[in-house]
Structure formats: C-alpha cells, structure tokens
Design an enzyme around this catalytic site. Structure first.
Site, PDB file in Angstrom:
ATOM      1  N   CYS A 164       4.010  -9.692   2.676  1.00 27.46           N
ATOM      2  CA  CYS A 164       4.108  -8.374   3.326  1.00 27.46           C
ATOM      3  C   CYS A 164       4.997  -8.453   4.556  1.00 27.46           C
ATOM      4  O   CYS A 164       5.729  -7.525   4.852  1.00 27.46           O
ATOM      5  CB  CYS A 164       2.723  -7.886   3.698  1.00 27.46           C
ATOM      6  SG  CYS A 164       1.794  -9.073   4.658  1.00 27.46           S
ATOM      7  N   GLU A 192      -4.447  -3.305   5.329  1.00 26.94           N
ATOM      8  CA  GLU A 192      -3.226  -4.094   5.576  1.00 26.94           C
ATOM      9  C   GLU A 192      -2.330  -3.872   4.362  1.00 26.94           C
ATOM     10  O   GLU A 192      -2.565  -4.456   3.306  1.00 26.94           O
ATOM     11  CB  GLU A 192      -3.570  -5.589   5.675  1.00 26.94           C
ATOM     12  CG  GLU A 192      -4.512  -5.951   6.798  1.00 26.94           C
ATOM     13  CD  GLU A 192      -3.846  -5.942   8.161  1.00 26.94           C
ATOM     14  OE1 GLU A 192      -2.652  -5.581   8.243  1.00 26.94           O
ATOM     15  OE2 GLU A 192      -4.524  -6.274   9.130  1.00 26.94           O
TER      16      GLU A 192
HETATM   17  P1  NAP Z   1      -2.379  -4.264  -5.212  1.00 29.81           P
HETATM   18  O1  NAP Z   1      -2.008  -3.995  -6.598  1.00 29.81           O
HETATM   19  O2  NAP Z   1      -2.667  -3.133  -4.318  1.00 29.81           O
HETATM   20  O3  NAP Z   1      -3.616  -5.274  -5.272  1.00 29.81           O
HETATM   21  C1  NAP Z   1      -4.314  -5.678  -4.126  1.00 29.81           C
HETATM   22  C2  NAP Z   1      -5.798  -5.622  -4.419  1.00 29.81           C
HETATM   23  O4  NAP Z   1      -6.207  -4.261  -4.540  1.00 29.81           O
HETATM   24  C3  NAP Z   1      -6.188  -6.312  -5.715  1.00 29.81           C
HETATM   25  O5  NAP Z   1      -7.450  -6.908  -5.562  1.00 29.81           O
HETATM   26  C4  NAP Z   1      -6.257  -5.151  -6.683  1.00 29.81           C
HETATM   27  O6  NAP Z   1      -7.077  -5.400  -7.796  1.00 29.81           O
HETATM   28  C5  NAP Z   1      -6.857  -4.089  -5.800  1.00 29.81           C
HETATM   29  N1  NAP Z   1      -6.614  -2.718  -6.228  1.00 29.81           N
HETATM   30  C6  NAP Z   1      -5.535  -2.226  -6.876  1.00 29.81           C
HETATM   31  N2  NAP Z   1      -5.681  -0.903  -7.089  1.00 29.81           N
HETATM   32  C7  NAP Z   1      -6.862  -0.561  -6.550  1.00 29.81           C
HETATM   33  C8  NAP Z   1      -7.572   0.661  -6.460  1.00 29.81           C
HETATM   34  N3  NAP Z   1      -7.085   1.792  -6.939  1.00 29.81           N
HETATM   35  N4  NAP Z   1      -8.772   0.652  -5.855  1.00 29.81           N
HETATM   36  C9  NAP Z   1      -9.277  -0.474  -5.340  1.00 29.81           C
HETATM   37  N5  NAP Z   1      -8.667  -1.658  -5.418  1.00 29.81           N
HETATM   38  C10 NAP Z   1      -7.464  -1.705  -5.999  1.00 29.81           C
HETATM   39  O7  NAP Z   1      -1.308  -5.096  -4.417  1.00 29.81           O
HETATM   40  P2  NAP Z   1      -0.272  -6.115  -5.000  1.00 29.81           P
HETATM   41  O8  NAP Z   1       0.851  -5.330  -5.528  1.00 29.81           O
HETATM   42  O9  NAP Z   1      -0.931  -7.094  -5.868  1.00 29.81           O
HETATM   43  O10 NAP Z   1       0.118  -6.832  -3.623  1.00 29.81           O
HETATM   44  C11 NAP Z   1       1.294  -6.604  -3.010  1.00 29.81           C
HETATM   45  C12 NAP Z   1       1.179  -5.595  -1.894  1.00 29.81           C
HETATM   46  O11 NAP Z   1       0.284  -6.063  -0.896  1.00 29.81           O
HETATM   47  C13 NAP Z   1       2.514  -5.456  -1.200  1.00 29.81           C
HETATM   48  O12 NAP Z   1       2.763  -4.111  -0.894  1.00 29.81           O
HETATM   49  C14 NAP Z   1       2.326  -6.257   0.076  1.00 29.81           C
HETATM   50  O13 NAP Z   1       3.197  -5.912   1.101  1.00 29.81           O
HETATM   51  C15 NAP Z   1       0.899  -5.998   0.368  1.00 29.81           C
HETATM   52  N6  NAP Z   1       0.361  -7.032   1.270  1.00 29.81           N
HETATM   53  C16 NAP Z   1       0.074  -6.684   2.544  1.00 29.81           C
HETATM   54  C17 NAP Z   1      -0.378  -7.638   3.435  1.00 29.81           C
HETATM   55  C18 NAP Z   1      -0.701  -7.279   4.853  1.00 29.81           C
HETATM   56  O14 NAP Z   1      -1.353  -8.068   5.520  1.00 29.81           O
HETATM   57  N7  NAP Z   1      -0.283  -6.140   5.353  1.00 29.81           N
HETATM   58  C19 NAP Z   1      -0.554  -8.956   3.002  1.00 29.81           C
HETATM   59  C20 NAP Z   1      -0.256  -9.265   1.696  1.00 29.81           C
HETATM   60  C21 NAP Z   1       0.199  -8.282   0.825  1.00 29.81           C
HETATM   61  P3  NAP Z   1      -6.423  -5.742  -9.228  1.00 29.81           P
HETATM   62  O15 NAP Z   1      -5.677  -7.021  -9.062  1.00 29.81           O
HETATM   63  O16 NAP Z   1      -7.600  -5.866 -10.117  1.00 29.81           O
HETATM   64  O17 NAP Z   1      -5.529  -4.593  -9.571  1.00 29.81           O
END
Ligand code: NAP
Length: 455
Positions: free
Chosen positions: A262, A228
């Site tokens: 999101c 997602e």
């Molecule tokens: P993010 O940096 O990707 O973090 C999300 C999760 O992924 C965190 O637990 C993060 O851990 C982990 N993560 C980051 N890099 C990773 C990697 N290389 N390998 C494995 N895990 C990894 O996302 P964000 O920027 O905090 O969140 C915002 C994004 O999420 C936006 O793009 C938003 O649209 C999207 N989102 C989508 C939905 C949906 O349902 N489609 C819902 C909510 C948010 P760490 O915190 O330790 O880095």
C-alpha cells in the site's frame, strides 16, 4: 474466492479449506466472548510475557514461516523472513511500552481526583490482506492483546496456512485459549459477524470496496472501525536531491513485495531539470532486476499473488497506454513463465488529468511525471483520491518544510522511502482510510477512554 493455498509461482493448488459453517462461527464467538471475561483481568506483566514468548517463537521459526508466506503469496523469501523479524519487533515494542501507554492519566480539575482510564473494548475483528500476511496481523494483534482485547482474524482467502500458523503461535505463546482465533470464512460472512453483539469493533486493511463494505456493516451497528486502504503514494524528487540514492531508493520503494504494498511509491514526480537522468538511471536499475522463483536467494521480483491481480494490472497498463502513456520497459505479463509474473514497468507521459492517473497500480509499475517546480510537484502529489504516504527528496530545508506542511498524506518521509515502524503511527487520510495503527495512537484505537471523576 476459494480459501486455498495456490502457489503463485506455479499456479498449483496445494491445499483447500472449507469455510466455517455458521454453527462453527457461533462456537468460536462464544469462546471469544468467554475468553474476554477472564483475559481482561490478566495483568500487564502476564500479557507482556506472552507477547515476548510470541516474539521468541517467531524468531526461532522465521525460516519456516518465511517459506510459508512465499509459498502462499510469492514474496521473495528474504523479504518474508525480514517480515517475520519485523513482527518480533512489534511484539517486543508493545510488550515493553503498552503498560505505560495504558496507565491511568491524572488530570487536574475541580474534582478531588480525576483521571483517564484505558479499558479494553472486547472482541475485535481483524480483516486482513495477503500482501504482508504476518506483519499486518501482528501489528493489529500486539497492541490489541496488550490492551486486554480479544482478537478474531479473517485473513485473506489466499493465505489460510499463514492465518492458521499465526493462531498457533499465539496459542503456543501462553495466551489463554480463545484470546486469538482465526476464522476461515469468506468475505461475504463478515457483515454477519459485525452484527453479533460480542464483536465490538473491527479493523480492515485492504481495498476500498472491502473497506466500504465493512464500514457499512459496522455503521449499521454503531461499531468503531479502523480502515487502512489503498494508496498511490507520490515519490517526489527535486533538483537538489542526491540523485543516485533517490533512484536506488525509488527502485526499492516501488518493487517492495513484488510491487504489492500500500505504501509503495507509485507516482514518481520528478523536477524537469533532472528528469532525463532520473529516467535513465531508473530504467537501468529496473532492467537489472532478477525476476524468478521467490524461494531463490538472488530473486528480486517474484510473481504477483493471484492471477486476478495480474490481469487487473495488465488492464491498467493497457488503459494507461490508451490514455497516452508510453512504455519505457516491461508492459506485458511474462506469459512464457508459469506463474503470475509481470516485469518491472515504467510508463511516462500519462496525461495527469486522465482517470487512470488516479488509480492505484498494485504491482511493479512506475508512473513517471515531470514537473517544472515544487509548486507543481505538490499540486500533482495532492491530486489523488488517496493520502497514505509520500516520499520527497530535496536537501533544501525550505522545500522540505513546504513538503511536510502541504502534502496531503498520513505520512511524509523526507529523503527516505515511506515505511512502517512500531514507534510511529501509521495510517492514511482521504480514501486511504482512517484511524491509525502502531505507536501509542494505534494502541488507543480499540480502548474505552474512560473519564473518571471522584468528588
Ligand atoms: P481486498 O480484496 O480488499 O482483501 C483484503 C481483505 O478484505 C481480505 O481478507 C478479503 O477477504 C477481505 N474482503 C474483501 N471484500 C470484502 C468485503 N466485501 N467485506 C469484508 N471483507 C472483505 O484487498 P486486496 O486487493 O487483497 O489487497 C490489496 C489492497 O489492500 C490494496 O488496495 C492495498 O493498497 C491495500 N493495503 C493497504 C494497506 C494499508 O495499511 N493501508 C496495507 C496493505 C494493503 P477475501 O480474501 O476472502 O476476499
């Protein structure tokens, strides 16, 4: 990123956590594997009871849990409490409906007896974001646990106390030990987890880079994932729309969660004939929003969750201006305030063919585009790498049918903002990810759909 609670309203570091060492992770994986062997034998009646208990605890403790969320990631307290309430709904929904969704399905064939049987896969890893720290986890955990799977949570590094609180709630609900564990680990430790035999599948909600990284690690092991990811949802308003309601909803749909959702409306695509009025009303409403301490009852907009998000948003807005966009209101971080505050911002006149028009703005920034007709509105809506949700406003049924048919997204909401609901599947297409959460479709993502043939 350090695993820590850093208050986004003040910038103060309140608590830090050491990431788990490899040996500690192994111990938790052992426990998860052993728990699965016993847990898969439990009945639906037992699992539903435990999930109902979780809903009761969430209900009883929503005020404190809401405060914890607000403290760690800055959403307005009233929204945080509403989020906990929504978690009770998803728990109760699956407690009631999962037994039917998972019942054997007889299929008539030339066998004497043939049917579909749904069985759990085992240990499922959930990598979750900070923006809905409770809802994102419960919408994974409720169906996964009802199906007989066991969960491991790697939550975002800035919401460790929420992550621990969720584990605690599930333990107190009566679920057997080890059925749901929080792993306080860094993102870089996820790939190794996917390589462990006990972990059978994973779900990730977050950014594209994180999704790609998990998909690569899982692909190497031939393990299933649900992703997602981001979105740049269009909010289309056509001439026949109820403009007052559309504008009020536009504000809610953009500002939800301090603009960090999101499925927030991000690109406002407005019919030329009503664009001046829409713009004027939106501007008035954006300027009337109260920015401040998210713990205060009358705050509409709190801080962004981290300084990095603030900086990234600031750079995007600057790029939008460099590309030809004009700022109607906002447009600069609120440096006079202590935390990560960014004001409600409206940008008009961004050329649609600039790269910045394709990006997701994860904060309280609305991009406004004008279109001559529905044809152009649909074309612009679909001109995006993302395909999560879309909201479209028109009272003309022919137009409604066209929008439903032609918009490339996982969801189309007519005369309403996009929202998630336990009863409806949720997920995206294109770079917004794949797979579905919620509803029967979400429950079936992490089961073995077993074909049984008896002659
Ligand atoms: P993010 O940096 O990707 O973090 C999300 C999760 O992924 C965190 O637990 C993060 O851990 C982990 N993560 C980051 N890099 C990773 C990697 N290389 N390998 C494995 N895990 C990894 O996302 P964000 O920027 O905090 O969140 C915002 C994004 O999420 C936006 O793009 C938003 O649209 C999207 N989102 C989508 C939905 C949906 O349902 N489609 C819902 C909510 C948010 P760490 O915190 O330790 O880095």
């Amino acid at each position: 990123m350090a695993i820590a609670t850093i208050n986004p309203t003040t910038g103060e570091t309140l608590k830090t956590f050491e990431p788990l060492k490899d040996t500690e992770i192994i111990t938790k994986l052992d426990l998860a594997g052993k728990s699965f062997a016993g847990y898969r034998q439990t009945s639906f009646v037992e699992r539903s009871h435990w999930l109902e208990q979780a809903a009761t605890i969430l209900d009883q403790e929503k005020a404190d849990l809401g405060k914890l969320m607000t403290l760690e990631m800055g959403k307005p307290l009233k929204a945080a409490i509403a989020e906990v309430e929504k978690c009770t709904l998803v728990c109760r929904y699956y407690a009631e409906n999962a037994p039917n969704f998972l019942a054997d399905v007889p299929i008539e064939t030339d066998a004497s007896h043939s049917f579909i049987k749904y069985q759990p896969l085992g240990v499922i890893l959930a990598v979750m974001p900070w923006n809905f720290p409770f809802w994102q986890v419960f919408r994974f955990a409720a169906p996964a646990l009802m199906a007989g799977n066991v969960g491991l949570l790697k939550h975002a590094s800035n919401v460790p106390q929420c992550a621990l609180a969720i584990e605690d709630i599930i333990n107190r609900s009566g679920f057997p030990k080890g059925v749901f564990q929080t792993l306080l680990i860094r993102a870089a430790q996820v790939a190794n987890l996917m390589a462990d035999d006990r972990v059978k599948a994973a779900t990730l909600t977050g950014s594209e880079p994180a999704g790609i990284s998990l998909a690569v690690a899982s692909g190497k092991q031939i393990k299933k994932t649900v992703l997602e990811l981001g979105g740049s949802d269009p909010f289309i308003v056509l001439e026949s729309a109820d403009l007052e309601t559309a504008v009020s909803t536009a504000v809610t749909a953009r500002m939800l969660n301090n603009g960090q959702s999101c499925i927030a409306a991000k690109r406002f695509i407005i019919a030329e004939s009503i664009a001046d009025t829409f713009e004027k009303l939106l501007l008035e409403k954006f300027q009337a929003l109260k920015i401040g301490n998210p713990m205060a009852a009358d705050t509409d907009l709190g801080p962004l969750a981290t300084p990095d998000i603030l900086q990234e948003l600031d750079e995007q807005v600057k790029n939008a201006v460099k590309s030809g966009g004009k700022i109607l209101t906002g447009g600069h971080p609120l440096t006079e305030m202590l935390g990560n505050f960014y004001p409600p911002t409206i940008i008009i006149d961004i050329p649609v063919d600039t790269p910045i028009a394709q990006e997701e703005f994860f904060g309280p920034v609305a991009l406004l585009f004008r279109v001559p007709d529905i044809e152009a509105a649909i074309k612009l809506a679909n001109d995006s790498p993302f395909g999560l949700g879309a909201s479209a406003w028109t009272t003309n049924t022919e137009e409604q049918n066209r929008l439903i048919q032609e918009i490339e997204a996982g969801a189309v909401f007519i005369n309403s903002m996009v929202k998630s609901d336990p009863r409806l599947p949720f997920g995206g297409i294109k770079r917004s990810g794949y797979g579905r959460e919620l509803s029967i479709q979400g429950l079936h993502e992490f089961v073995n759909v077993k074909t049984v043939w008896v002659k």
